[in-house]
Design a protein around this motif. Structure first.
Motif, PDB file in Angstrom:
ATOM      1  N   ILE A   1      26.136  -2.921  -0.002  1.00  0.00           N
ATOM      2  CA  ILE A   1      24.543  -3.008  -0.282  1.00  0.00           C
ATOM      3  C   ILE A   1      24.297  -1.788  -1.100  1.00  0.00           C
ATOM      4  CG2 ILE A   1      22.302  -3.117   0.509  1.00  0.00           C
ATOM      5  CD1 ILE A   1      23.464  -4.816   2.949  1.00  0.00           C
ATOM      6  N   ALA A   2      23.772  -1.756  -2.245  1.00  0.00           N
ATOM      7  CA  ALA A   2      23.328  -0.692  -2.959  1.00  0.00           C
ATOM      8  C   ALA A   2      21.815  -0.190  -2.473  1.00  0.00           C
ATOM      9  CB  ALA A   2      23.427  -0.661  -4.536  1.00  0.00           C
ATOM     10  N   THR A   3      21.718   0.603  -1.632  1.00  0.00           N
ATOM     11  CA  THR A   3      20.632   1.018  -0.827  1.00  0.00           C
ATOM     12  C   THR A   3      19.367   1.482  -1.971  1.00  0.00           C
ATOM     13  OG1 THR A   3      21.715   3.134  -0.296  1.00  0.00           O
ATOM     14  CG2 THR A   3      21.451   1.546   1.378  1.00  0.00           C
ATOM     15  N   GLY A   4      19.735   2.177  -2.667  1.00  0.00           N
ATOM     16  CA  GLY A   4      18.596   2.558  -3.599  1.00  0.00           C
ATOM     17  C   GLY A   4      17.812   1.372  -4.413  1.00  0.00           C
ATOM     18  N   PRO A   9       9.628   4.364   0.734  1.00  0.00           N
ATOM     19  CA  PRO A   9       8.392   4.400   0.512  1.00  0.00           C
ATOM     20  C   PRO A   9       8.229   4.129  -1.135  1.00  0.00           C
ATOM     21  CG  PRO A   9       9.348   6.473   1.427  1.00  0.00           C
ATOM     22  CD  PRO A   9      10.377   5.637   1.371  1.00  0.00           C
ATOM     23  N   GLU A  10       7.148   3.345  -1.520  1.00  0.00           N
ATOM     24  CA  GLU A  10       7.074   3.126  -2.710  1.00  0.00           C
ATOM     25  C   GLU A  10       7.048   4.003  -3.955  1.00  0.00           C
ATOM     26  OE1 GLU A  10       4.218  -0.208  -5.248  1.00  0.00           O
ATOM     27  OE2 GLU A  10       3.798  -0.091  -3.009  1.00  0.00           O
ATOM     28  N   GLY A  11       7.589   4.024  -4.666  1.00  0.00           N
ATOM     29  CA  GLY A  11       7.438   4.755  -5.896  1.00  0.00           C
ATOM     30  C   GLY A  11       8.337   6.228  -5.702  1.00  0.00           C
ATOM     31  N   GLU A  12       9.117   6.374  -4.397  1.00  0.00           N
ATOM     32  CA  GLU A  12       9.900   7.381  -4.351  1.00  0.00           C
ATOM     33  C   GLU A  12      11.400   7.057  -4.292  1.00  0.00           C
ATOM     34  OE1 GLU A  12       8.895  10.538  -1.457  1.00  0.00           O
ATOM     35  OE2 GLU A  12       7.382   9.166  -0.705  1.00  0.00           O
ATOM     36  N   HIS A  13      12.058   8.165  -5.077  1.00  0.00           N
ATOM     37  CA  HIS A  13      13.681   7.881  -4.985  1.00  0.00           C
ATOM     38  C   HIS A  13      14.131   8.968  -4.209  1.00  0.00           C
ATOM     39  CE1 HIS A  13      14.170   5.513  -8.841  1.00  0.00           C
ATOM     40  NE2 HIS A  13      13.557   4.882  -8.129  1.00  0.00           N
ATOM     41  N   LEU A  14      14.169   8.872  -2.755  1.00  0.00           N
ATOM     42  CA  LEU A  14      14.714   9.317  -1.808  1.00  0.00           C
ATOM     43  C   LEU A  14      16.368   9.494  -1.862  1.00  0.00           C
ATOM     44  CD1 LEU A  14      12.991   8.557   1.472  1.00  0.00           C
ATOM     45  CD2 LEU A  14      12.634  10.510   0.033  1.00  0.00           C
ATOM     46  N   ARG A  15      17.180  10.619  -1.620  1.00  0.00           N
ATOM     47  CA  ARG A  15      18.489  10.589  -1.826  1.00  0.00           C
ATOM     48  C   ARG A  15      19.106  10.577  -0.622  1.00  0.00           C
ATOM     49  NH1 ARG A  15      20.018   9.417  -6.908  1.00  0.00           N
ATOM     50  NH2 ARG A  15      21.892  10.619  -6.579  1.00  0.00           N
ATOM     51  N   ASN A  16      20.509  10.311  -0.718  1.00  0.00           N
ATOM     52  CA  ASN A  16      21.346  10.462   0.706  1.00  0.00           C
ATOM     53  C   ASN A  16      21.390  11.943   1.385  1.00  0.00           C
ATOM     54  OD1 ASN A  16      22.410   7.921  -0.156  1.00  0.00           O
ATOM     55  ND2 ASN A  16      24.092   8.829  -1.310  1.00  0.00           N
ATOM     56  N   THR A  17      21.382  11.839   2.475  1.00  0.00           N
ATOM     57  CA  THR A  17      21.729  13.179   3.514  1.00  0.00           C
ATOM     58  C   THR A  17      22.657  13.053   4.488  1.00  0.00           C
ATOM     59  OG1 THR A  17      20.237  12.318   5.223  1.00  0.00           O
ATOM     60  CG2 THR A  17      19.217  13.526   3.545  1.00  0.00           C
ATOM     61  N   GLY A  61      17.060  12.552 -16.570  1.00  0.00           N
ATOM     62  CA  GLY A  61      16.164  11.760 -15.822  1.00  0.00           C
ATOM     63  C   GLY A  61      16.659  11.919 -14.360  1.00  0.00           C
ATOM     64  N   PRO A  62      15.932  11.495 -13.311  1.00  0.00           N
ATOM     65  CA  PRO A  62      16.278  11.761 -11.958  1.00  0.00           C
ATOM     66  C   PRO A  62      17.840  11.334 -11.561  1.00  0.00           C
ATOM     67  CG  PRO A  62      14.190  10.549 -12.028  1.00  0.00           C
ATOM     68  CD  PRO A  62      14.824  10.702 -13.541  1.00  0.00           C
ATOM     69  N   HIS A  63      18.310  10.252 -12.198  1.00  0.00           N
ATOM     70  CA  HIS A  63      19.721   9.862 -11.885  1.00  0.00           C
ATOM     71  C   HIS A  63      20.717  10.129 -12.829  1.00  0.00           C
ATOM     72  CE1 HIS A  63      17.836   7.975  -8.421  1.00  0.00           C
ATOM     73  NE2 HIS A  63      17.186   7.195  -9.456  1.00  0.00           N
ATOM     74  N   GLU A  64      20.433  11.266 -13.869  1.00  0.00           N
ATOM     75  CA  GLU A  64      21.035  11.287 -14.977  1.00  0.00           C
ATOM     76  C   GLU A  64      21.464  12.891 -14.984  1.00  0.00           C
ATOM     77  OE1 GLU A  64      18.611  10.386 -18.115  1.00  0.00           O
ATOM     78  OE2 GLU A  64      18.749   8.072 -17.688  1.00  0.00           O
ATOM     79  N   HIS A  65      21.146  13.759 -13.938  1.00  0.00           N
ATOM     80  CA  HIS A  65      21.405  15.192 -14.226  1.00  0.00           C
ATOM     81  C   HIS A  65      22.720  15.801 -14.498  1.00  0.00           C
ATOM     82  CE1 HIS A  65      17.217  15.659 -13.568  1.00  0.00           C
ATOM     83  NE2 HIS A  65      16.900  15.521 -12.006  1.00  0.00           N
ATOM     84  N   GLY A  82      16.959  20.550  -9.710  1.00  0.00           N
ATOM     85  CA  GLY A  82      17.329  20.241  -8.236  1.00  0.00           C
ATOM     86  C   GLY A  82      18.743  20.118  -8.016  1.00  0.00           C
ATOM     87  N   GLN A  83      19.575  20.167  -8.956  1.00  0.00           N
ATOM     88  CA  GLN A  83      21.033  20.088  -8.353  1.00  0.00           C
ATOM     89  C   GLN A  83      21.669  21.300  -7.583  1.00  0.00           C
ATOM     90  OE1 GLN A  83      23.077  19.311 -12.291  1.00  0.00           O
ATOM     91  NE2 GLN A  83      24.114  17.804 -11.053  1.00  0.00           N
ATOM     92  N   GLY A  84      22.391  21.099  -6.704  1.00  0.00           N
ATOM     93  CA  GLY A  84      23.195  21.986  -5.620  1.00  0.00           C
ATOM     94  C   GLY A  84      23.970  22.836  -6.540  1.00  0.00           C
ATOM     95  N   GLU A  85      24.157  24.147  -6.429  1.00  0.00           N
ATOM     96  CA  GLU A  85      25.021  25.030  -7.119  1.00  0.00           C
ATOM     97  C   GLU A  85      26.209  24.762  -7.203  1.00  0.00           C
ATOM     98  OE1 GLU A  85      25.668  29.846  -7.358  1.00  0.00           O
ATOM     99  OE2 GLU A  85      24.158  29.288  -6.091  1.00  0.00           O
ATOM    100  N   ARG A  86      26.762  24.352  -5.795  1.00  0.00           N
ATOM    101  CA  ARG A  86      28.371  24.221  -5.747  1.00  0.00           C
ATOM    102  C   ARG A  86      28.743  23.174  -6.561  1.00  0.00           C
ATOM    103  NH1 ARG A  86      30.867  23.340   0.035  1.00  0.00           N
ATOM    104  NH2 ARG A  86      30.188  25.623   0.107  1.00  0.00           N
ATOM    105  N   GLU A  87      27.901  21.695  -6.543  1.00  0.00           N
ATOM    106  CA  GLU A  87      27.896  20.722  -7.236  1.00  0.00           C
ATOM    107  C   GLU A  87      27.930  20.816  -8.801  1.00  0.00           C
ATOM    108  OE1 GLU A  87      26.130  16.323  -8.003  1.00  0.00           O
ATOM    109  OE2 GLU A  87      25.176  17.874  -7.485  1.00  0.00           O
TER     110      GLU A  87
END
Length: 299
Positions: free
Chosen positions: A62-65, A132-140, A232-236, A273-278
């Motif tokens: 199941i693709a959660t996003g 939450p509507e309109g929010e793109h929370l990421r994995n933790t 975009g948010p998923h294209e960084h 907002g990308q992590g430095e290591r990645e």
């Protein structure tokens, strides 16, 4: 065990899709996707689902996003040495469910059990919530940045969960509370929101000199930096890789230094907002790829 003809898994996939969850096949008896680009290929289309699960007894991903879900994964220790950090052990924590209970107590909230719930193959728990509507929370993950704590992962955009009806290591994923999916509690959403991005500051391109060559290089650098900061948010990460390849060609041609290119692109990546290591891994990979086609600028 999975039915050889995939009938049980097909039924489970259809059941998930009937809730408007985007599903895709996982390798039979495994948790890994059986298809590439699974997040974009996940579907609720009954015909596509039937065709896919008619091939084999695939597990259900199941693709959660895209499904509008945030799933909280309460895991259990995997072996004897898998013990909680001292701060959690002091609270009597033994698994992810205990960690969430401690968080509930800390925030004065009830344990969020009244939602669709799946017991995993290992005895852990998946709590399904509406994002939450309109929010793109990421994995933790666990105790990492923005994570909820030891043995507690979350799956949202960019993530997947193994759905009910799947089998792993001979053990099933089973629905234990077939309730409607509850909204993600506000206090949990607040904990899972990413930290605000640092203020956007200009990225300085330190090039000296005049003429067509310098102008070309400055334009190329600024163009690739803008590719990253404007993504975009998923294209960084993809934008960062493309920019690194392009500027890596100029590094290989002796026009730019690798240190400068890494610095410019890393600053851009951190701003979105990308992590430095990645980001450093992506930049290094792109520069290596660009080195296969060196590029020089005519005087």
């Amino acid at each position: 065990m999975p039915h050889p003809d995939g009938s049980a898994q097909l039924t489970a996939a259809r059941n998930a899709a009937s809730r408007d969850w985007r599903v895709f096949p996982l390798i039979s008896g495994d948790k890994r996707p059986a298809v590439s680009d699974w997040e974009t290929r996940a579907t609720t289309d009954p015909d596509r689902i039937t065709r896919a699960w008619s091939v084999a007894a695939f597990n259900i991903g199941i693709a959660t996003g895209p499904s509008g879900l945030v799933v909280i994964d309460l895991d259990k220790p995997k072996h004897l040495g898998d013990t909680p950090p001292a701060a959690w052990a002091e609270r009597g924590v033994t698994d992810g469910a205990d960690v969430l209970a401690v968080l509930c107590e800390r925030h004065g909230q009830p344990f969020p059990a009244d939602t669709y719930t799946v017991r995993t193959w290992s005895g852990g728990t998946h709590l399904y919530f509406a994002a939450p509507e309109g929010e793109h929370l990421r994995n933790t993950a666990g105790d990492s940045a923005r994570g909820l704590g030891w043995k507690v992962d979350t799956r949202a955009w960019g993530g997947l969960v193994v759905g009910a009806g799947s089998i792993f290591d001979g053990r099933p994923y089973e629905v234990t509370h077939d309730a409607p999916v509850a909204p993600l509690p506000v206090w949990l959403a607040e904990l899972l929101r990413p930290a605000p991005l640092p203020p956007q500051t200009p990225i300085t391109v330190a090039l000296t000199g005049h003429g067509r060559r310098t102008a070309f290089l400055r334009s190329a650098i600024n163009g690739e930096v803008s590719r990253v900061t404007g993504s975009g948010p998923h294209e960084h990460n993809n934008a960062l890789y493309i920019a690194s390849v392009a500027l890596g060609q100029l590094v290989a041609g002796g026009e730019l230094s690798e240190a400068d290119v890494t610095g410019w692109l890393l600053t851009a990546a951190l701003q979105v907002g990308q992590g430095e290591r990645e980001a450093r891994r992506t930049i290094a990979s792109g520069i290596r790829a660009g080195a296969r086609r060196p590029r020089m600028v005519a005087a």
